[in-house]
Each structure stands twice: as C-alpha cells, then as structure tokens.
Scaffold this active site. Structure first.
Site, short mmCIF file in Angstrom:
data_model
loop_
_atom_site.label_atom_id
_atom_site.label_comp_id
_atom_site.label_asym_id
_atom_site.label_seq_id
_atom_site.Cartn_x
_atom_site.Cartn_y
_atom_site.Cartn_z
CG ASP A 38 -2.00 -1.05 1.15
OD1 ASP A 38 -2.29 -1.52 0.03
OD2 ASP A 38 -2.57 -1.40 2.21
CE1 TYR A 66 3.84 -6.85 4.73
CE2 TYR A 66 3.53 -9.19 5.18
CZ TYR A 66 3.49 -8.12 4.30
OH TYR A 66 3.11 -8.34 3.00
CG ASP A 80 -5.61 1.93 6.44
OD1 ASP A 80 -6.58 2.71 6.61
OD2 ASP A 80 -5.10 1.73 5.33
NE ARG A 175 -5.18 -2.93 4.18
CZ ARG A 175 -6.01 -2.76 3.16
NH1 ARG A 175 -7.04 -1.95 3.27
NH2 ARG A 175 -5.81 -3.40 2.02
#
Length: 298
Positions: A38, A66, A80, A175
């Site tokens: 993103d 991550y 988010d 997310r």
C-alpha cells in the site's frame, strides 16, 4: 541488465510508481514488482528487471515478514488509520501480556481471512475497492492464509497499541489480521503501522533506497545493485544437469523424470551455478518433466 533489485519502497509511493521510476533509471520496459505494498507502507519490494521478470509469480509465492501495530479502541472502513471510523469503544485497561500472547499465538497455522473491502482483490472482474467507492455491496471471497510465526514486540499503554512481528504466506492482509486480533481481545481495532522487512530471501538490511540507486546511477554502477535471478528462487529445489542435458533444456525440451524426485514443484534446472530453466512435473505423463521458464545465457 538482468537481475533482482531489492528496493526499499518509500512511504507515499505506490508499487506501480516504483516500477515506473525503475524503468526510467534502468532504461528498460522489462520491469515488474513482486507483491503490492500500500502507498502508506514502506518496506522490501523486490523489483525484477530483464529476464528476472520471468520469475515474478514464483517470487510472489514466498514468505513475507512484517512489523505491524494494532491499535485498540476503534476500527475503520479501510482497517487502517486512514479510513473513516466505523466503530469505537473505550479501552479502560489494556489486556495482560499473557492474554495478548495467547491471542497472537492462536493465529498460528492456517487461518481463514476475508479480505478488506478496500483491497485489490477482484470479484467478477472488478476490484473490491471499486465496489466500496461506489457503495456497492458484494460477497467477499474467503481465503486460507498461513501464519508461520507471530510475536509481541511492544505494548503501549498510552495509545492502546500492540506492536508485533509476523511471518506469513502470500495473500495475507495484515490490516485484517489486526482487526481480527482486536476482536479476539474484545475491542474494535485497526492497523496503525506496517513495515515489510523481508520478502523471501530479501531483507531490509540488503535493500536499496532510491537515494542509493541514484548514487549508483551517477557512478555507472547500477548493475552492482542487482542480485542474480536465482537468489529469488531459494525456496525451490534444484537439479544439477550436465552439458548434454543443458543443451536439451536450451531447446525447451521435455525430459525424463530424474532419479531423485525434486522436493518442490516447480524446481530449478542448474548447470555449474548457472540457472537454465524452471521445470515442473508433467501433469499428463508421470515419467516426464516439462519447462515453464527458460533463461538465456546471462
């Protein structure tokens, strides 16, 4: 030039923006990225250049690592911190560390995820975010993702956030994972931070920023930034062949099943550290293997 550029994607750029920039710098149209990040997320984004574009689907199929942060107390339409708030709740006290760890560990293994409406997953040829922007409802497809490890890094009592590190399969929406973690802890939640620190064998420490790339361009050293194509295929098994078989591979020929069946399917055909091709088991003939990607001599 052929190879893989381990790019550190900057925040505020789309993955497509990065591809377009690299095309101009390396003066080639044969450029592809290996897994969308993103715009608000920074992190490792391997860029395939030249013949390396042939391995994009295989590099996308690797594990991702991550660093993420879930904030308790509100959830948003985009899951988010950039979307409109759709639900809130008071967080009078944070869950205990034991509760947090227990919930995180409950996601290990296979998990069913429903991708967020604001995502690029396609339904009937149309991306989910297009339905969302048009206020159209559509049934989102469930998908199975795999969590290899997930560990708490830090808990912030003041803003009710939990930072964690997760290693997961392709197709995992962090997310959505954050929202699901919040649900199991009893709160609405959203993802407040995300950074991808590893994709396959490429990690943060070995990645290059655009400043690094521009400097290499000025010094005429762009080639030195590229990793060999085979470095993006470490998750596939290898078969070493002789000069005779190498010639057959160069012609794209099917081959007899090797004596030792490869552990992965597809798999690499190698000759003295040279990547010749990617082969796979033949679906209709159990005694043969067939090529799916052939690489010209580099």
């Amino acid at each position: 030039m052929d190879g893989i550029l381990p790019l550190w994607k900057p925040r505020g750029w789309t993955s497509h923006d990065c591809v377009m920039k690299i095309r101009k710098i390396f003066k080639t149209k044969k450029v592809g990225h290996t897994g969308t990040l993103d715009p608000e997320v920074e992190g490792v984004l391997p860029i395939c250049i030249g013949q390396a574009t042939k391995i994009v689907p295989y590099l996308m199929d690797t594990k991702k690592v991550y660093i993420a942060e879930v904030q308790l107390g509100k959830t948003t339409e985009t899951e988010d911190s950039y979307g409109e708030v759709v639900e809130t709740a008071e967080v009078n006290s944070m869950p205990s560390l034991e509760q947090i760890d227990k919930v995180l560990q409950s996601f290990l293994g296979d998990t069913i995820q429903i991708p967020p409406m604001y995502s690029a997953v396609k339904v009937n040829g149309k991306k989910l975010y297009e339905y969302a922007r048009a206020n159209e409802s559509v049934e989102r497809p469930k998908r199975t993702i795999h969590i290899y490890s997930i560990d708490r890094l830090m808990v912030n009592e003041e803003d009710h956030s939990i930072k964690f590190q997760v290693t997961c399969s392709k197709g995992t929406y962090i997310r959505t994972l954050c929202v699901d973690i919040g649900k199991k802890l009893g709160f609405p939640a959203h993802m407040s931070f995300l950074e991808r620190i590893k994709t396959g064998s490429f990690d943060k420490d070995g990645s290059y920023t655009f400043d690094d790339i521009h400097q290499a361009q000025e010094e005429d050293k762009l080639q030195k930034l590229l990793q060999p194509i085979v470095s993006g295929l470490n998750h596939l098994s290898q078969i070493e062949v002789d000069e005779y078989i190498k010639q057959k591979i160069s012609y794209g020929q099917k081959l007899p099943m090797p004596d030792k069946i490869p552990e992965s399917n597809p798999f690499l055909m190698m000759h003295q550290d040279e990547l010749l091709a990617i082969y796979q088991l033949h679906e209709k003939n159990e005694h043969e293997i067939k090529p799916v990607r052939i690489f010209k001599a580099l």
